[in-house]
Enzyme design. Sequence first.
Site, PDB file in Angstrom:
ATOM      1  N   CYS A 138       0.831  -1.174   0.019  1.00 37.83           N
ATOM      2  CA  CYS A 138       0.186  -0.031  -0.135  1.00 37.83           C
ATOM      3  C   CYS A 138       0.837   1.250   0.019  1.00 37.83           C
ATOM      4  O   CYS A 138       0.636   2.166  -0.930  1.00 37.83           O
ATOM      5  CB  CYS A 138      -0.870   0.053   1.277  1.00 37.83           C
ATOM      6  SG  CYS A 138      -0.217  -0.586   2.680  1.00 37.83           S
ATOM      7  N   ARG A 269       2.987   2.416  12.819  1.00 39.02           N
ATOM      8  CA  ARG A 269       1.461   2.307  12.612  1.00 39.02           C
ATOM      9  C   ARG A 269       0.761   3.373  13.656  1.00 39.02           C
ATOM     10  O   ARG A 269       1.237   3.863  14.887  1.00 39.02           O
ATOM     11  CB  ARG A 269       1.042   0.730  13.176  1.00 39.02           C
ATOM     12  CG  ARG A 269      -0.396   0.351  13.407  1.00 39.02           C
ATOM     13  CD  ARG A 269      -1.055   0.053  12.102  1.00 39.02           C
ATOM     14  NE  ARG A 269      -0.314  -0.992  11.465  1.00 39.02           N
ATOM     15  CZ  ARG A 269      -0.545  -1.386  10.219  1.00 39.02           C
ATOM     16  NH1 ARG A 269      -1.008  -0.757   9.258  1.00 39.02           N
ATOM     17  NH2 ARG A 269      -0.088  -2.661   9.945  1.00 39.02           N
ATOM     18  N   HIS A 276      -3.191   6.130   4.602  1.00 37.27           N
ATOM     19  CA  HIS A 276      -2.069   5.897   5.013  1.00 37.27           C
ATOM     20  C   HIS A 276      -1.426   7.475   4.818  1.00 37.27           C
ATOM     21  O   HIS A 276      -1.518   8.053   3.614  1.00 37.27           O
ATOM     22  CB  HIS A 276      -0.989   4.955   4.417  1.00 37.27           C
ATOM     23  CG  HIS A 276      -1.319   3.742   4.950  1.00 37.27           C
ATOM     24  ND1 HIS A 276      -2.122   3.554   5.846  1.00 37.27           N
ATOM     25  CD2 HIS A 276      -0.850   2.205   4.251  1.00 37.27           C
ATOM     26  CE1 HIS A 276      -2.084   1.996   6.002  1.00 37.27           C
ATOM     27  NE2 HIS A 276      -1.388   1.475   5.174  1.00 37.27           N
TER      28      HIS A 276
END
Length: 369
Positions: A138, A269, A276
């Site tokens: 991603c 995270r 993101h």
Amino acid sequence: MMKDVGFIGWRGMVGSVLIERMIKKKDFQNINAIFFTTSQYGKSILFPNLKNKYIKLQNAYNLEKLFELDIIITCQGSDYTNKIYYKLRKIGWSGYWLDAASNLRTSKNSVIVLDPVNLKLIEQKLNMGIKTFIGGNCTVSLMLMALGGLFDNNLIEWIFVSTYQAASGAGAKFMQELINQMKYIYQNISHLINDSFNILEIEKEISNKMNSSNFPKDNFKVPLINNVIPWIDKKMDNGQTKEEWKGQFETNKILNLDQIIPVDGTCVRVATLRSHSQSFTVKLKKNLSINNIENIINSHNKWVKIILNDFNDTINFLTPSFINGKLDLPVGRIKKLNIDKNCFSMFSVGDQLLWGAAEPLRRMLKLLI
Ligand code: NAP
């Protein structure tokens, strides 16, 4: 004749976003879709907006059933791919395998798909008879969409990136856990929130609750709420995490470069639910003005959007909360650095479930059909 396309992992984070997009873009009109499950075999499911009838779920481990398919698209994860892919190929299945999971990205016989960046490579490999097409990591896909213009013009010497990755990037169970962590804290301290509350007392109480043995953390292992976790995926021998390792490997595989462009970073995270963010330091091969950099970035694709480097535009348009559910890829905070005249920094945000996962797979499926 319509192609038989099998869907596996359609109820997970990536899978459900893929189905939603395919319904919106009317992609199901051009295929014969068959739905599989690893856990609900035999059940019938009513997909809203999809044919308006109950669809019987097939067993995702039934090789004979899978063998009949022209195309398999799986968002189930690496364990499933490991169990099924090699067996299917071994018994002679020659259909197209499209996958969101990472394990086949390193295979010599696979292409990592991100068509606004590497359509030529995809077409070339299709003509060569390659039949395994994998969605990229991603953050890598979002980075290449954001910086595509600079890569296309061979302007990048190296990149260092710090990521701020949402809980949903780890899957549905992790996202659920973050929500349960929010609920746990609220339920346990809400009685302290009143007109005259003592902020330090509440902070202490929240910390106590986060350290209590009942705190929901089976998946993340530690609280993610009120916290950041600077570790994603497995440990590699060189001190990187696997998530950090993917940055250089996948970037160079997607771009199919002869000379490796170094990419490194720290993957973190954070307690956002979706989308993101990434903070880049980029060393260019020459000294370009901010204006030049912005024009080159802007001209690469229609989704990347330059956000003005000021307070209002940044806090309104360069955040996960603004970008959730959108295909747009805002990039901002673009500035030259004191460190080196060829270096600049930039902040980007993108919905990792769309351009970071489901959308490149949906577009690859469309290309095949
Ligand atoms: P996920 O949400 O964990 O879903 C995977 C499977 O878990 C589902 O298909 C479902 O399988 C099962 N499942 C168990 N509990 C569930 C629940 N409460 N809700 C929904 N599904 C549940 O995984 P994912 O995040 O979509 O990731 C799938 C693959 O894509 C992984 O290999 C991942 O690394 C990769 N990927 C993910 C992202 C991301 O942002 N999440 C981005 C790029 C790539 P059954 O229906 O068969 O039980």
